[in-house]
Design a protein around this motif. Structure first.
Motif, mmCIF file in Angstrom:
data_model
loop_
_atom_site.group_PDB
_atom_site.id
_atom_site.type_symbol
_atom_site.label_atom_id
_atom_site.label_comp_id
_atom_site.label_asym_id
_atom_site.label_seq_id
_atom_site.Cartn_x
_atom_site.Cartn_y
_atom_site.Cartn_z
ATOM 1 N N GLU A 322 -2.019 -3.073 6.271
ATOM 2 C CA GLU A 322 -1.216 -1.907 5.904
ATOM 3 C C GLU A 322 -0.016 -1.735 6.837
ATOM 4 O O GLU A 322 1.086 -1.435 6.380
ATOM 5 C CB GLU A 322 -2.079 -0.646 5.941
ATOM 6 C CG GLU A 322 -3.022 -0.505 4.761
ATOM 7 C CD GLU A 322 -3.740 0.831 4.772
ATOM 8 O OE1 GLU A 322 -3.288 1.766 5.476
ATOM 9 O OE2 GLU A 322 -4.770 0.955 4.088
ATOM 10 N N LEU A 427 -3.017 2.067 -7.687
ATOM 11 C CA LEU A 427 -2.680 0.649 -7.561
ATOM 12 C C LEU A 427 -3.157 -0.131 -8.775
ATOM 13 O O LEU A 427 -2.433 -0.972 -9.312
ATOM 14 C CB LEU A 427 -3.297 0.074 -6.291
ATOM 15 C CG LEU A 427 -2.972 -1.392 -6.009
ATOM 16 C CD1 LEU A 427 -1.477 -1.579 -5.765
ATOM 17 C CD2 LEU A 427 -3.774 -1.916 -4.830
ATOM 18 N N SER A 460 1.811 3.125 -2.296
ATOM 19 C CA SER A 460 2.146 1.947 -1.494
ATOM 20 C C SER A 460 3.620 1.986 -1.118
ATOM 21 O O SER A 460 4.473 2.187 -1.994
ATOM 22 C CB SER A 460 1.863 0.664 -2.285
ATOM 23 O OG SER A 460 2.503 -0.451 -1.695
#
Length: 485
Positions: A322, A427, A460
């Motif tokens: 991440e 996602l 994201s």
């Protein structure tokens, strides 16, 4: 630039990359969305032979009150407590080498410490201790079987975890300690109906007061996977309120922060993550969650500081990934590459400890390396343990490798409730929308991309801009007259 692999490069694990198809629908989308944020040639590579087919706080408890609950009930415990318990049990087995229970507790404590410290080096030690316990007293040795199930889960080996958990339940179906690992094993294997039925049985049992919060946390996870967000939050809120130690409470608050993050509620997510860090300053998942929320709020420097704290010392691979992607989204290519290099090292260490990292490797390769290598790994993983995470990852890898029609099959498994994908994941919806767009399924593509941004507009730092650009590329719904009768 190729839509399938944002960066050119060769994976040392897979040889030269496969030829790529001409770009169609997503050429301008990804080129625009990812401009300035490309990292060159970062590929996850394993060493030869390593491939395989993580209110006021209640008073703190001492090692005897806290750490044994961790190995018996799955209650979160502090690393010093677990280390103290390990030392105590090591002394005991030296004096009494035929003490099966001491060996079982020692092995389970190694499992918990390995998970808490993100250190797979403890797993071989755990396996030796647990197997010794089974050798000393194999028949009816429920504690050792529980430990073996927990070890298999820590290694992401869901078939083995299922086998040991079922063995632990056979002699005593009323023993609730084995139900939690069995639920996790069923989820990992994609058997969600069995997981739900097992949870129902667990909730009907009378559980020890110290373990009740952990049972509620387990229920929360199952409800989350079913898409029952309010129920998941309610169970975990109760668990946090009833937690027996600050460390346990911090774990459940971290879970509440993650649930808030998944629904795009940044203030609530940040509040829970920060509360967890106040209770347990070393809780890496909370530090990474705080970084995630701060980045989405535009507080970039604070986000980077929190992420760096999360990955200091022994780090979780997911947190390192991440942070690398956050750097990539900021155009800081050297910093991103450094994190990806570190990720490769962490994966090698985890594999050496017996952990199945095929899912993580496949996810990384699909986005940052060789998509065909990702497909090969994830196909094997799907055959072995077909959970929703693997379905989503395989669908996305197939899309990146140019196999759009087959990609949609797996993306549908991950997102259709009828096929098991009850979890509401931004996602997963994004992946499906992009695949449908490539197949010129304009209506479904628009619907799933909008759903992704509705579920969590910040899911994201890399892919939210791509989702918004893709929607612009698809355009508005055509203004057409209603069909005649």
């Amino acid at each position: 630039m190729d839509k399938r692999l944002r960066v050119p490069g060769t994976s040392p694990a897979a040889g030269p990359p496969a030829p790529r198809r001409p770009l169609r629908w997503l050429r301008r989308v990804l080129a625009t969305a990812l401009a300035g944020g490309v990292v060159a040639g970062a590929v996850l590579t394993l060493l030869p032979g390593e491939r395989r087919h993580g209110a006021a706080a209640p008073p703190a408890a001492g090692p005897r009150a806290q750490a044994p609950a961790a190995v018996t009930f799955g209650v979160p415990a502090a690393l010093p407590r677990l280390t103290a318990l390990i030392g105590e049990q090591e002394r005991r087995v030296r004096v009494r080498p035929r003490d099966a229970r001491a060996w079982a507790v020692l092995g389970s404590a190694y499992v918990e410490r390995g998970r808490a410290a993100a250190d797979a080096a403890d797993y071989p030690r755990a396996e030796r201790a647990l197997r010794t316990s089974l050798e000393v007293r194999g028949s009816g040795n429920a504690e050792a079987l529980d430990g073996m199930a927990a070890l298999a889960l820590a290694r992401r080996d869901f078939p083995v975890a299922k086998r040991y958990a079922e063995q632990a339940l056979k002699p005593a179906p009323g023993r609730w300690a084995a139900y939690g690992p069995l639920i996790d094993a069923y989820n990992g294997l994609g058997d969600y109906e069995a997981a739900r039925k097992t949870l129902d049985k667990l909730m009907e049992l009378r559980t020890d007061g110290a373990a009740r919060p952990a049972v509620k946390a387990r229920a929360s996870a199952v409800y989350r996977d079913r898409g029952w967000r309010e129920d998941a939050v309610a169970q975990l809120t109760d668990a946090a309120a009833a937690a027996g130690t600050p460390v346990e409470q911090a774990a459940y608050l971290t879970g509440l922060g993650q649930l808030a993050w998944e629904r795009g509620d940044l203030p609530d997510a940040l509040r829970h993550f920060e509360a967890a860090v106040r209770l347990d300053a070393g809780r890496r998942a909370a530090l990474a969650g705080r970084g995630r929320a701060l980045a989405a709020l535009g507080r970039t420097q604070e986000a980077l500081t929190s992420y760096r704290a999360a990955v200091a010392g022994r780090a979780r691979a997911q947190d390192v990934l991440e942070l690398g992607e956050l750097y990539e989204s900021l155009g800081r290519t050297d910093s991103a590459e450094a994190q990806y290099d570190r990720l490769r090292t962490l994966v090698r260490e985890a594999v050496a400890g017996g952990v199945d990292e095929e899912l993580l490797i496949g996810q990384f390769e699909a986005d940052h390396g060789d998509a065909r290598e990702a497909v090969e790994r994830l196909r094997q993983e799907w055959r072995r343990q077909p959970g929703i995470e693997v379905a989503d990852a395989l669908g996305w890898a197939l899309y990146r490798a140019g196999e759009d029609a087959e990609a949609l099959t797996y993306a549908s498994v991950a997102t259709d409730k009828a096929k098991g994908g009850g979890v509401r994941s931004a996602l997963y919806a994004f992946h499906r929308g992009v695949i449908e767009g490539e197949l010129e399924l304009t209506g479904p593509a628009r619907r799933h991309l909008e759903e992704a941004l509705r579920i969590n507009p910040y899911f994201s730092p890399l892919w939210v801009p791509a989702a918004r650009s893709a929607l612009r590329e698809l355009g508005d719904v055509p203004d057409e007259p209603l069909p005649e009768r």
